[in-house]
Design an enzyme around this catalytic site. Structure first.
Site, PDB file in Angstrom:
ATOM      1  N   GLY A   7       0.674  -1.248   0.012  1.00  0.00           N
ATOM      2  CA  GLY A   7      -0.089   0.069   0.035  1.00  0.00           C
ATOM      3  C   GLY A   7       0.732   1.151   0.023  1.00  0.00           C
ATOM      4  N   ALA A   9       1.949   3.467  -2.112  1.00  0.00           N
ATOM      5  CA  ALA A   9       1.710   4.690  -3.089  1.00  0.00           C
ATOM      6  C   ALA A   9       0.566   5.551  -2.390  1.00  0.00           C
ATOM      7  CB  ALA A   9       1.328   4.408  -4.465  1.00  0.00           C
ATOM      8  N   ASN A 119      -7.402  -0.345   8.655  1.00  0.00           N
ATOM      9  CA  ASN A 119      -8.556  -0.148   9.390  1.00  0.00           C
ATOM     10  C   ASN A 119      -9.768  -0.879   8.816  1.00  0.00           C
ATOM     11  OD1 ASN A 119      -8.327   1.353  11.807  1.00  0.00           O
ATOM     12  ND2 ASN A 119      -7.938   3.058  10.542  1.00  0.00           N
ATOM     13  N   ASP A 150      -2.112   5.844  18.243  1.00  0.00           N
ATOM     14  CA  ASP A 150      -3.012   6.146  19.711  1.00  0.00           C
ATOM     15  C   ASP A 150      -2.027   6.608  20.775  1.00  0.00           C
ATOM     16  OD1 ASP A 150      -5.549   5.559  18.541  1.00  0.00           O
ATOM     17  OD2 ASP A 150      -5.004   3.529  18.670  1.00  0.00           O
ATOM     18  N   HIS A 176      -8.349  -0.426  18.625  1.00  0.00           N
ATOM     19  CA  HIS A 176      -8.051   0.821  17.769  1.00  0.00           C
ATOM     20  C   HIS A 176      -9.476   1.071  17.002  1.00  0.00           C
ATOM     21  CE1 HIS A 176      -6.195   3.939  15.493  1.00  0.00           C
ATOM     22  NE2 HIS A 176      -6.558   3.334  14.391  1.00  0.00           N
TER      23      HIS A 176
HETATM   24  P1  NAD Z   1      -5.034   5.816   0.791  1.00  0.00           P
HETATM   25  O1  NAD Z   1      -6.229   5.422   0.111  1.00  0.00           O
HETATM   26  O2  NAD Z   1      -4.551   6.979   0.685  1.00  0.00           O
HETATM   27  O3  NAD Z   1      -3.974   4.752   0.380  1.00  0.00           O
HETATM   28  C1  NAD Z   1      -3.995   3.316   0.510  1.00  0.00           C
HETATM   29  C2  NAD Z   1      -3.282   2.613  -0.785  1.00  0.00           C
HETATM   30  O4  NAD Z   1      -3.639   1.281  -0.646  1.00  0.00           O
HETATM   31  C3  NAD Z   1      -3.577   3.205  -2.033  1.00  0.00           C
HETATM   32  O5  NAD Z   1      -2.384   3.532  -2.675  1.00  0.00           O
HETATM   33  C4  NAD Z   1      -4.195   2.014  -2.783  1.00  0.00           C
HETATM   34  O6  NAD Z   1      -3.744   1.739  -4.364  1.00  0.00           O
HETATM   35  C5  NAD Z   1      -3.645   0.731  -2.042  1.00  0.00           C
HETATM   36  N1  NAD Z   1      -4.165  -0.437  -1.960  1.00  0.00           N
HETATM   37  C6  NAD Z   1      -5.524  -0.845  -2.664  1.00  0.00           C
HETATM   38  N2  NAD Z   1      -5.547  -2.156  -2.519  1.00  0.00           N
HETATM   39  C7  NAD Z   1      -4.392  -2.704  -2.463  1.00  0.00           C
HETATM   40  C8  NAD Z   1      -3.975  -4.003  -2.421  1.00  0.00           C
HETATM   41  N3  NAD Z   1      -4.687  -5.051  -2.589  1.00  0.00           N
HETATM   42  N4  NAD Z   1      -2.622  -4.282  -2.111  1.00  0.00           N
HETATM   43  C9  NAD Z   1      -1.847  -3.309  -1.963  1.00  0.00           C
HETATM   44  N5  NAD Z   1      -2.243  -1.804  -1.980  1.00  0.00           N
HETATM   45  C10 NAD Z   1      -3.531  -1.681  -2.158  1.00  0.00           C
HETATM   46  O7  NAD Z   1      -5.190   5.512   2.381  1.00  0.00           O
HETATM   47  P2  NAD Z   1      -4.375   5.917   3.663  1.00  0.00           P
HETATM   48  O8  NAD Z   1      -4.735   7.059   3.961  1.00  0.00           O
HETATM   49  O9  NAD Z   1      -3.057   5.457   3.345  1.00  0.00           O
HETATM   50  O10 NAD Z   1      -4.989   4.744   4.665  1.00  0.00           O
HETATM   51  C11 NAD Z   1      -4.824   3.604   4.341  1.00  0.00           C
HETATM   52  C12 NAD Z   1      -5.301   2.588   5.653  1.00  0.00           C
HETATM   53  O11 NAD Z   1      -4.856   2.895   6.968  1.00  0.00           O
HETATM   54  C13 NAD Z   1      -6.677   2.852   5.730  1.00  0.00           C
HETATM   55  O12 NAD Z   1      -7.627   1.586   6.209  1.00  0.00           O
HETATM   56  C14 NAD Z   1      -6.945   3.796   6.844  1.00  0.00           C
HETATM   57  O13 NAD Z   1      -8.143   3.813   7.681  1.00  0.00           O
HETATM   58  C15 NAD Z   1      -5.880   2.976   7.899  1.00  0.00           C
HETATM   59  N6  NAD Z   1      -5.074   3.971   8.913  1.00  0.00           N
HETATM   60  C16 NAD Z   1      -5.032   3.315   9.977  1.00  0.00           C
HETATM   61  C17 NAD Z   1      -4.416   3.983  11.266  1.00  0.00           C
HETATM   62  C18 NAD Z   1      -4.162   3.104  12.557  1.00  0.00           C
HETATM   63  O14 NAD Z   1      -3.822   4.057  13.352  1.00  0.00           O
HETATM   64  N7  NAD Z   1      -3.932   1.945  12.336  1.00  0.00           N
HETATM   65  C19 NAD Z   1      -4.467   5.448  11.227  1.00  0.00           C
HETATM   66  C20 NAD Z   1      -4.775   6.183   9.901  1.00  0.00           C
HETATM   67  C21 NAD Z   1      -5.327   5.293   9.006  1.00  0.00           C
END
Ligand code: NAD
Length: 314
Positions: A7, A9, A119, A150, A176
């Site tokens: 993920g 990018a 998430n 967190d 979370h």
């Molecule tokens: P984003 O949409 O900007 O980026 C997600 C990336 O995942 C994209 O580049 C997309 O092409 C890629 N992707 C989609 N399908 C994929 C696959 N099969 N294999 C690999 N990559 C794939 O989203 P983001 O802002 O980077 O957030 C990503 C995730 O992190 C979300 O689910 C968000 O809720 C979560 N998040 C978690 C926390 C935490 O504390 N754990 C905090 C913030 C965000």
């Protein structure tokens, strides 16, 4: 040491990859995978930063080439929240992505430490555990849900309030998502009243939504998340290199009598979790928050298990 970002990018993936390129130990390899075609370009871009970390970009539908020989896999793949969404609303989009990616991890790098950022973390980690169990390679010590944001937020809010505290330690336990996030501000030397503790717990629980609303539809936390994931990853690296007494917080299996998965403090070792640590003493306000959220946490855990078992049966 080979670290893989799945993920890479995305909103989190790019700044996380930048920080890793700058801060992983010399000689490390950094593999970036994302189906987005720009991923190779992200790797080329990062390769122009002078550091002794080799970076390579992989795209297409199969992450196997990126995962070959991985020691640590960080997963920020999938959809992020928009205003009005809860983390649980992401389940139907992200569950399939996590199943697929973790299946590849289990087949290609079964000994890697896997840290899931996607998430809803409370359900994604149980899905990953089921997938790895079905492949016969599940080791609970090696699977983490990232809750280090967190912890970072709790520390940050504490610094905002107490100018004399240099490095506050605020354990965050539970899960979370919303009410399941329970920061233990009573561990900070400063004395807080019951009302202050309730307000601080609520602030950390709502911090993700605060960012989602402020970004007005353009996504959720990415920069602080990248920092928090870097911090956690560097702890895994140091533990893998043999450094002792590395203390971290994450959502893992084991250690809590009333929930199969729970965020808690632990010591890390070369194989992941070396020892789950006790987080007592817990203030009565904090204990009430933990007791109150356990049914929600267990329901979110079960949702992940049920989903994975249904898909794996088909
Ligand atoms: P984003 O949409 O900007 O980026 C997600 C990336 O995942 C994209 O580049 C997309 O092409 C890629 N992707 C989609 N399908 C994929 C696959 N099969 N294999 C690999 N990559 C794939 O989203 P983001 O802002 O980077 O957030 C990503 C995730 O992190 C979300 O689910 C968000 O809720 C979560 N998040 C978690 C926390 C935490 O504390 N754990 C905090 C913030 C965000």
């Amino acid at each position: 040491m080979k670290v893989v970002v799945l993920g890479a990018a995305g909103g989190i993936g790019q700044p996380l990859s930048l920080l890793l390129k700058m801060q992983l130990p010399a000689g490390s390899e950094l593999a970036l995978y994302d189906p987005a075609p720009m991923t190779r370009g992200v790797a080329v871009d990062l390769s122009h930063i002078p550091s002794r970390v080799q970076v390579a970009g992989f795209t297409g539908r199969d992450p196997s080439a990126a995962l070959a020989g991985a020691d640590i896999v960080l997963i920020p793949a999938g959809i992020a929240r928009k205003p009005g969404m809860e983390r649980s609303d992401l389940f139907k989009f992200n569950a399939g992505i996590i199943m697929d990616l973790v299946q590849h991890c289990g087949r290609v790098c079964p000994k890697a430490l896997i840290a899931i950022i996607t998430n809803p973390v409370n359900s994604m980690v149980p899905i990953a555990a089921e997938v790895l169990t079905q492949l016969g390679v599940y080791d609970p010590r090696r699977l983490f849900g990232l809750t280090s944001l967190d912890v970072a937020r709790s520390e940050s809010f504490c610094l905002d309030m107490n100018r004399e505290v240099d490095a506050p330690v605020v354990p965050v336990v539970g899960g979370h998502s919303g009410l399941t996030i329970v920061p233990l501000f009573s561990h900070v030397a400063e004395h807080y009243t019951d009302e202050q503790l309730r307000a601080l717990i609520a602030r950390v629980q709502q911090a993700g939504t605060e960012v989602v609303e402020a970004k007005a539809g353009a996504g959720s936390a990415t920069l602080a998340m990248a920092y928090a994931a870097l911090r956690f990853c560097l702890s895994l690296v140091r533990a893998k290199q043999g450094e002792a007494d590395i203390r971290e917080y994450a959502y893992i299996e084991g250690g809590h009598p009333q929930a199969r998965f729970f965020s808690q403090p632990m010591l890390l070792g070369p194989d992941g979790v070396a020892q789950v640590l006790d987080y007592s003493p817990v203030h009565s306000v904090e204990q009430a928050a933990i007791d109150g959220m356990l049914p929600t946490l267990n329901q979110e855990i079960q949702q992940g298990i049920d989903y994975a078992r249904n898909v794996l049966q088909d």
